[in-house]
Design an enzyme around this catalytic site. Structure first.
Site, PDB file in Angstrom:
ATOM      1  N   GLY A 194       0.809  -1.225   0.000  1.00 21.53           N
ATOM      2  CA  GLY A 194       0.000   0.000   0.000  1.00 21.53           C
ATOM      3  C   GLY A 194       0.839   1.269   0.000  1.00 21.53           C
ATOM      4  O   GLY A 194       1.999   1.265   0.402  1.00 21.53           O
ATOM      5  N   SER A 242      48.881  26.623  23.334  1.00 19.31           N
ATOM      6  CA  SER A 242      47.611  27.033  22.735  1.00 19.31           C
ATOM      7  C   SER A 242      47.809  27.605  21.347  1.00 19.31           C
ATOM      8  O   SER A 242      48.862  28.171  21.028  1.00 19.31           O
ATOM      9  CB  SER A 242      46.948  28.102  23.614  1.00 19.31           C
ATOM     10  OG  SER A 242      46.626  27.543  24.864  1.00 19.31           O
ATOM     11  N   ARG A 265      -2.729   8.203   3.875  1.00 20.45           N
ATOM     12  CA  ARG A 265      -2.948   9.067   5.036  1.00 20.45           C
ATOM     13  C   ARG A 265      -1.650   9.557   5.672  1.00 20.45           C
ATOM     14  O   ARG A 265      -1.660  10.440   6.514  1.00 20.45           O
ATOM     15  CB  ARG A 265      -3.824   8.313   6.066  1.00 20.45           C
ATOM     16  CG  ARG A 265      -5.253   8.112   5.594  1.00 20.45           C
ATOM     17  CD  ARG A 265      -5.985   7.039   6.395  1.00 20.45           C
ATOM     18  NE  ARG A 265      -5.685   5.686   5.927  1.00 20.45           N
ATOM     19  CZ  ARG A 265      -6.208   4.572   6.457  1.00 20.45           C
ATOM     20  NH1 ARG A 265      -7.036   4.667   7.491  1.00 20.45           N
ATOM     21  NH2 ARG A 265      -5.896   3.382   5.963  1.00 20.45           N
ATOM     22  N   ASN A 306     -10.520  -6.065  14.246  1.00 22.18           N
ATOM     23  CA  ASN A 306      -9.637  -6.951  13.481  1.00 22.18           C
ATOM     24  C   ASN A 306      -8.237  -6.364  13.496  1.00 22.18           C
ATOM     25  O   ASN A 306      -8.024  -5.242  13.045  1.00 22.18           O
ATOM     26  CB  ASN A 306     -10.169  -7.045  12.042  1.00 22.18           C
ATOM     27  CG  ASN A 306      -9.191  -7.755  11.104  1.00 22.18           C
ATOM     28  OD1 ASN A 306      -8.451  -8.633  11.528  1.00 22.18           O
ATOM     29  ND2 ASN A 306      -9.210  -7.367   9.838  1.00 22.18           N
ATOM     30  N   ASP A 311       2.155  -2.597   8.269  1.00 25.96           N
ATOM     31  CA  ASP A 311       1.964  -1.341   9.010  1.00 25.96           C
ATOM     32  C   ASP A 311       1.546  -1.578  10.451  1.00 25.96           C
ATOM     33  O   ASP A 311       1.075  -0.667  11.118  1.00 25.96           O
ATOM     34  CB  ASP A 311       0.968  -0.429   8.288  1.00 25.96           C
ATOM     35  CG  ASP A 311      -0.462  -0.967   8.314  1.00 25.96           C
ATOM     36  OD1 ASP A 311      -0.663  -2.146   8.649  1.00 25.96           O
ATOM     37  OD2 ASP A 311      -1.372  -0.179   7.982  1.00 25.96           O
TER      38      ASP A 311
END
Ligand code: UD1
Ligand code: CA
Length: 456
Positions: A11, A403, A15, A167, A102
């Site tokens: 799919g 440094s 959405r 389901n 999904d």
């Protein structure tokens, strides 16, 4: 009884409002489909078939290294149509377990129960009772409690919509029977699709016994159709992962404010503060402490390492008792033998730093080997790139770099060398000596700064 698993992953996921196929959306750093495949693998099936379609080979290519059977569903005509495409690859005497790509949160234990209780000549259905069943197909039962069908929300009456048993999309069926009834399916419903859920009517008509198993945890059946559900699933997974760390003996300042997107291994008495994001393969030794807001990717930190707040590291290997940060950026190949200290605003790349050495402030060390007991002063840079090539820097044991030193690579600094602040060096530096490269100051007495002209 032989088991074949069919995972539906063709799919689009309209959405989601995404250009990516839905099953590739990431959950805890991995595609939704990867979670489902992992669950399927744990069930010991004879074959795992994945039905793909939307997005073409992108889904298939994302799992190129895995041993899976792929079936193309060129047009996404519904879940029933999708399963039908895969069945030619499934022997008729197998049981078919259908999983949705999904629904990534299903527990292996739940599916194992379904496989246990459903006999080869019956129809198994995993259901769940949800406080909010909206969006799911509802399980319709008769007065005696026998399942008579599944109705999709878009086809349901108000009365059916009120049913709280849904389901989950998981079904276990005899393959030969399924192939036969799928061939008779009609798309006469609100969505004009071939619904897998309609095969239950055939089971009822043919008196194939229907066995339902209710999922013990409503969270595990979440189907992900939109970004809000994806975000909700992420919280559920993160909660599970955090619980696992707690069970293994870690202290988490807030179990809801740690993100794990990979495979995390921890020793004893690890402490992780809020905002830690752990990605890929992360190994934390005993008593490691991770301060707030650090991103740690594919790294190993030895026993007693401390990571102060706001560090970003990837591909790091640190031995015991190293101290890192705050605000350190460690890139792939940063390797610390032991008791190494890396301070704030320091970047390290592809460099090995030996025991007890320190790079405490504002430095860049790349493509470098640093010996033991070295102190690298603030603002030191290994100038490793000439615009075309990368060059190496080698710093011996017990070196003191003042440094603001520029070490123009390729360059080697001998053991015990001391380099005065502010030097730019492009030739090797002698061992056991002081090297200073500094312009003498020039003073111009009485010099005046330019002044702005007064306005009219
Ligand atoms: C489906 C069920 C619904 C159930 C829900 C559980 C049907 C008709 N409905 O609804 O009863 O409550 O899952 O989450 O089965 N897919 C394909 N090819 C297609 C269509 C879908 O491979 O042609 C795949 C999708 O990629 C997805 C899965 O099947 O992984 C489910 O499809 P989806 O459209 O999300 O179904 P739902 O509407 O959620
Ligand atoms: Ca779905």
């Amino acid at each position: 009884m032989a088991l074949s698993i069919v995972i539906l992953a063709a799919g689009q996921g309209t959405r989601m409002n995404s250009e990516q196929p839905k099953v590739l959306q990431p959950l805890a750093g991995r595609a939704l489909l990867a979670h489902v495949i992992e669950t399927a693998r744990a069930l010991d099936a004879d074959t795992i078939n994945v039905v793909y379609g939307y997005g073409g080979d992108t889904v298939r290519n994302a799992f190129a290294d895995e041993d899976l059977t792929w079936t193309l569903q060129a047009e996404q005509l519904g879940t029933g149509h999708a399963v039908a495409q895969s069945l030619p690859a499934v022997p008729a005497d197998h049981q078919v377990l259908v999983l949705c790509g999904d629904a990534p949160l299903l527990a292996v234990e739940t599916l194992a129960i379904l496989c246990d209780v459903v006999t080869p000549d019956s129809f198994g259905l995993l259901t769940a009772k949800l406080a909010d069943p909206s969006g799911y197909g509802r399980i319709v039962r008769d007065a005696d409690g026998n399942v008579t069908g599944i109705v999709e929300e878009s086809d349901a009456t108000d009365e059916q919509c009120a049913i709280d048993e849904i389901n989950t999309g998981v079904m276990l069926m005899p393959a030969g029977w399924l192939a036969r009834v799928l061939a008779e399916l009609e798309p006469d419903n609100a969505q004009g699709e071939y619904y897998l859920t309609d095969v239950i009517a055939s089971a009822v008509a043919e008196q194939l016994p229907i066995v339902t198993v209710e999922a013990p945890d409503a969270n595990e059946v979440l189907g992900i159709n939109d970004r809000a559900q994806l975000a909700a699933a992420e919280r559920i997974v993160q909660g599970r992962y955090a619980q696992r760390l707690l069970d293994q003996g870690a202290t988490l300042a807030d179990p809801s404010r740690i993100e794990q997107r990979g495979d995390i291994t921890i020793g004893k008495d690890v402490f992780i503060d809020v905002g830690a994001v752990l990605i890929g393969r992360v190994v934390l030794g005993d008593r490691v402490r991770i301060g707030p807001y650090s991103v740690i990717e594919n790294s190993t930190l030895g026993d007693d390492c401390i990571v102060h707040p706001h560090c970003v590291m990837s591909g790091v290997t640190a031995g015991p008792s190293c101290e890192i940060g705050p605000f350190a950026r460690l890139r792939p190949g940063a390797t610390f033998i032991e008791r190494v200290k890396i301070g704030n605003f320091v970047e390290i790349k592809a460099s090995e730093i030996e025991a007890g050495s320190k790079v405490n402030h504002l430095s860049y060390v790349g493509d470098t080997h640093v010996g033991t007991g070295v102190n690298i002063g603030a603002g030191t840079i290994t100038c490793n790139y000439d615009g075309a090539n990368k060059h190496r820097t080698t710093i011996g044991d017990n070196v003191f770099v003042g440094s603001g030193v520029m070490l123009v690579a390729p360059i080697a600094v001998g053991d015990g060398a001391t380099i005065g602040a502010g030097a730019t060096l492009s030739k090797d530096v002698a061992a056991d000596a002081l090297t200073v490269a500094r312009t003498r100051p020039t003073t111009i007495p009485g010099w005046r700064r330019p002044e702005k002209k007064p306005r009219d």
